[in-house]
Design an enzyme around this catalytic site. Structure first.
Site, short mmCIF file in Angstrom:
data_model
loop_
_atom_site.label_atom_id
_atom_site.label_comp_id
_atom_site.label_asym_id
_atom_site.label_seq_id
_atom_site.Cartn_x
_atom_site.Cartn_y
_atom_site.Cartn_z
N LYS A 177 37.93 48.85 18.00
CA LYS A 177 38.86 47.73 18.11
C LYS A 177 38.45 46.89 19.32
O LYS A 177 38.71 47.25 20.46
CB LYS A 177 40.31 48.19 18.32
CG LYS A 177 41.27 47.02 18.20
CD LYS A 177 42.55 47.17 18.97
CE LYS A 177 42.50 46.75 20.38
NZ LYS A 177 42.24 45.32 20.63
N GLU A 252 37.61 53.62 31.20
CA GLU A 252 36.88 52.81 32.18
C GLU A 252 37.83 51.69 32.55
O GLU A 252 38.04 50.77 31.78
CB GLU A 252 35.61 52.22 31.54
CG GLU A 252 34.61 53.25 31.07
CD GLU A 252 33.89 53.93 32.21
OE1 GLU A 252 33.95 53.43 33.35
OE2 GLU A 252 33.28 54.98 31.97
N CYS A 286 34.37 44.56 36.15
CA CYS A 286 35.20 45.61 36.73
C CYS A 286 34.62 46.15 38.03
O CYS A 286 35.34 46.56 38.92
CB CYS A 286 35.36 46.73 35.73
SG CYS A 286 33.78 47.18 35.03
N GLU A 386 43.20 44.06 41.80
CA GLU A 386 42.05 43.52 41.09
C GLU A 386 42.38 42.09 40.66
O GLU A 386 43.39 41.85 40.00
CB GLU A 386 41.77 44.38 39.86
CG GLU A 386 40.52 43.95 39.14
CD GLU A 386 40.22 44.81 37.92
OE1 GLU A 386 41.14 45.03 37.11
OE2 GLU A 386 39.08 45.26 37.80
P1 NAD Z 1 43.33 44.93 28.62
O1 NAD Z 1 43.78 46.22 29.16
O2 NAD Z 1 44.31 43.86 28.46
O3 NAD Z 1 42.68 45.14 27.19
C1 NAD Z 1 41.60 46.02 26.99
C2 NAD Z 1 41.66 46.54 25.58
O4 NAD Z 1 42.77 47.42 25.47
C3 NAD Z 1 41.88 45.44 24.54
O5 NAD Z 1 41.15 45.74 23.38
C4 NAD Z 1 43.37 45.54 24.27
O6 NAD Z 1 43.76 45.06 23.02
C5 NAD Z 1 43.59 47.04 24.39
N1 NAD Z 1 44.96 47.43 24.66
C6 NAD Z 1 45.90 46.77 25.38
N2 NAD Z 1 47.06 47.45 25.37
C7 NAD Z 1 46.85 48.56 24.64
C8 NAD Z 1 47.68 49.66 24.25
N3 NAD Z 1 48.97 49.75 24.60
N4 NAD Z 1 47.13 50.63 23.49
C9 NAD Z 1 45.85 50.57 23.12
N5 NAD Z 1 45.01 49.55 23.44
C10 NAD Z 1 45.51 48.55 24.20
O7 NAD Z 1 42.11 44.53 29.53
P2 NAD Z 1 41.28 43.19 29.49
O8 NAD Z 1 42.12 42.16 30.17
O9 NAD Z 1 40.75 42.97 28.12
O10 NAD Z 1 40.03 43.59 30.41
C11 NAD Z 1 40.07 43.48 31.77
C12 NAD Z 1 40.28 44.83 32.42
O11 NAD Z 1 39.27 45.72 31.97
C13 NAD Z 1 40.13 44.79 33.91
O12 NAD Z 1 41.11 45.57 34.52
C14 NAD Z 1 38.76 45.39 34.16
O13 NAD Z 1 38.55 45.96 35.42
C15 NAD Z 1 38.68 46.38 33.07
N6 NAD Z 1 37.28 46.68 32.80
C16 NAD Z 1 36.78 47.88 33.18
C17 NAD Z 1 35.45 48.17 32.95
C18 NAD Z 1 34.87 49.49 33.35
O14 NAD Z 1 33.80 49.83 32.86
N7 NAD Z 1 35.51 50.25 34.20
C19 NAD Z 1 34.64 47.25 32.33
C20 NAD Z 1 35.18 46.03 31.95
C21 NAD Z 1 36.52 45.77 32.18
#
Ligand code: NAD
Length: 481
Positions: A177, A252, A286, A386
């Site tokens: 997804k 992550e 991230c 962040e």
């Molecule tokens: P987000 O948490 O809004 O979404 C990430 C994914 O999770 C999306 O596909 C979203 O639809 C899904 N999601 C959201 N709520 C959910 C739930 N209740 N159950 C299951 N899935 C759910 O994050 P974003 O805004 O897309 O990405 C930015 C964040 O990602 C930042 O905090 C960043 O640091 C982190 N990030 C971490 C890494 C890493 O490798 N550590 C890499 C890239 C981004």
């Protein structure tokens, strides 16, 4: 709606069981180009029924795929790698449309690095010892099963290949997804997976929101493992939803990575790449080193170097070859970043470059000014939360002890950098930083180096051998010999 020729045709469909199919119930959601704020495509959003459908396909394909030979799996991964490289221009264009990546950045980083995860998974698989015998006991590593993979919008394709490639290399089947905000590159990727000849059901794609599709995956009794990259909020919700079925969860999550300058660092050489590392991809990484921790007696010099570097960055239309930073990827993120810049000002940080508001000359598009704050106290919100935008904090220290304490004074522990010419001293500081990956003097990217978080930055590792092993279970057969 202006439609680019790079937009995939099948945005109203999901890829399930080896073919493109319409969702159980169609709800279309717009994908917005953050450079123009125009709708570039409409993409179907799924529901728990589509998840059930995709999981059933993955479950049915699991025994057959797990039984394939290493050579067969490696061959398909090799083909997929080839196809990504062959279609890299289309992938770069679509990434640029869906999340605003500068086209030169999409071409030179987002796509080639994504391809690397596929190559690495193939190479790790080719030499991996799935069975070892110790004192008459066979220690066997087997694919964990059906994996639910949930990815974010900031490095959309890269995060997808970092999960899909090792999972299928390990012999697992998957339901992916992607982020609902950047689903177009994922649709192109799904077609390439199909063209690479993966058997039906091994890879499945369902688009949709986190609260609907992501949550249904996390709770699904027939999914054995969930890997999520995203915010801490989503990571925690996934772990909660996954708990009743005791599936493996790897996360992550966020970061607030330090960049510690030791007194013997070559400041003129090391400050500019430190600024660029913090701001690249418009700060939407991230592990971006967003806290530059420097000796107080060098602060004026660091400020001058940092401001000169940030002021020279070309922010603008992502389609232009000269653009270094395009817009922030979406409106919600743009608003969050603006609020954090205001918070930095309100808490008294010294603004040395950038600031609130859009980049001059843009009435539309989420163009954000590269912003550098100095004399930041590590307790300020801009140093603790962040931001995920082009905002760098320069934090002064007086003693090395204090530098290490500031580096570790965060709930996160994803990445860290250390700059210093005495490598022994840099190594000693690296040993004291609680983060999953510490980079000394900006080494070249190593796709084999495991990546993941200490503390609230997550659990588990991606990339290389350790990333591959996340998708394996361990079986001991005692009395084997
Ligand atoms: P987000 O948490 O809004 O979404 C990430 C994914 O999770 C999306 O596909 C979203 O639809 C899904 N999601 C959201 N709520 C959910 C739930 N209740 N159950 C299951 N899935 C759910 O994050 P974003 O805004 O897309 O990405 C930015 C964040 O990602 C930042 O905090 C960043 O640091 C982190 N990030 C971490 C890494 C890493 O490798 N550590 C890499 C890239 C981004």
């Amino acid at each position: 709606m202006t439609k680019s020729s790079y937009i995939p045709q099948n945005t109203d469909q999901f890829y399930i069981n080896g073919r493109w199919q319409l969702p159980a119930q169609a709800t279309m959601v717009a994908v917005i180009n953050p450079a123009t704020e125009e709708v570039v495509a409409e993409v179907a959003q799924g529901s728990s029924r589509d998840v059930d459908h995709a999981v059933a396909a993955a479950r049915a394909a699991m025994p057959g795929w797990a039984a394939t030979s290493v050579a067969d799996r490696a061959r398909i991964l090799g083909k997929l790698h080839e196809l990504i490289l062959e279609h890299q221009e289309a992938l770069a264009q679509v990434l640029s449309l869906e999340m605003g990546a500068a086209i030169s950045f999409a071409r030179s980083m987002q796509v080639p690095l994504a391809a690397e995860h596929v190559r690495v998974a193939r190479d790790v698989l080719a030499t991996y010892a799935f069975q070892k015998i110790e004192n008459g006991t066979a220690i066997v590593r087997e694919p964990i099963g059906v994996c639910g993979l949930i990815t974010p919008w900031n490095w959309p394709l890269y995060q997808i290949t970092a999960k899909v490639a090792p999972a299928i290399a390990a012999g697992c089947t998957v339901v992916l997804k992607p982020s609902e905000l950047s689903p177009l590159s994922a649709l192109l990727f799904a077609q390439l997976v199909h063209d690479a000849g993966l058997p039906a059901g091994v890879f499945n794609l369902v688009n949709g929101g986190g609260a609907e599709v992501g949550a249904a995956m996390a709770a699904h009794p027939d999914i054995d493992m969930i890997s999520i990259t995203g915010s801490n909020r989503a990571g925690a919700l996934v772990a909660q939803a996954a708990a009743p079925t005791v599936k493996r969860v790897t996360q992550e999550l966020g970061g607030k990575s330090p960049n510690v300058f030791l007194p013997d660092a070559d400041f003129a050489k090391a400050v500019p790449p430190g600024v660029m590392s913090a701001l690249r991809n418009v700060g939407q990484s991230c592990s971006a080193p967003t806290r530059m921790i420097v000796p107080r007696n060098r602060l004026a010099e660091v400020e001058a170097l940092a401001a000169a570097t940030a002021n020279a960055i070309i922010v603008g239309d992502p389609r232009s070859e000269d653009t270094v930073l395009g817009p922030i990827a979406n409106e919600a993120q743009f608003k969050r970043v603006q609020a954090m810049i205001e918070a930095g000002l309100a808490q008294g940080a010294k603004l040395i470059c950038g600031g609130p508001g859009r980049v001059d000359g843009f009435a539309k598009g989420f163009y954000t000014r590269p912003t550098v704050f100095s004399q930041v106290d590590n307790g300020m919100r801009i140093a603790q939360e962040e931001i995920f935008g082009p905002v760098l904090c320069i934090i002064p220290y007086d003693t090395l002890e204090e530098a290490v304490a500031i580096a570790n004074d965060t709930v996160y522990g994803l990445g860290a950098h250390v700059q210093g010419q005495d490598l022994d001293q840099a190594r000693a500081v690296a040993a004291r930083i609680r983060a999953g990956q510490v980079l000394l003097n900006y080494p070249t990217w190593n796709p084999m180096a495991p990546f993941g978080g200490y503390k609230r930055s997550g659990n588990g590792r991606e990339y290389g051998v350790q990333g591959f092993e996340e998708y394996l279970e361990i079986k001991a057969i005692v009395g084997f010999e």
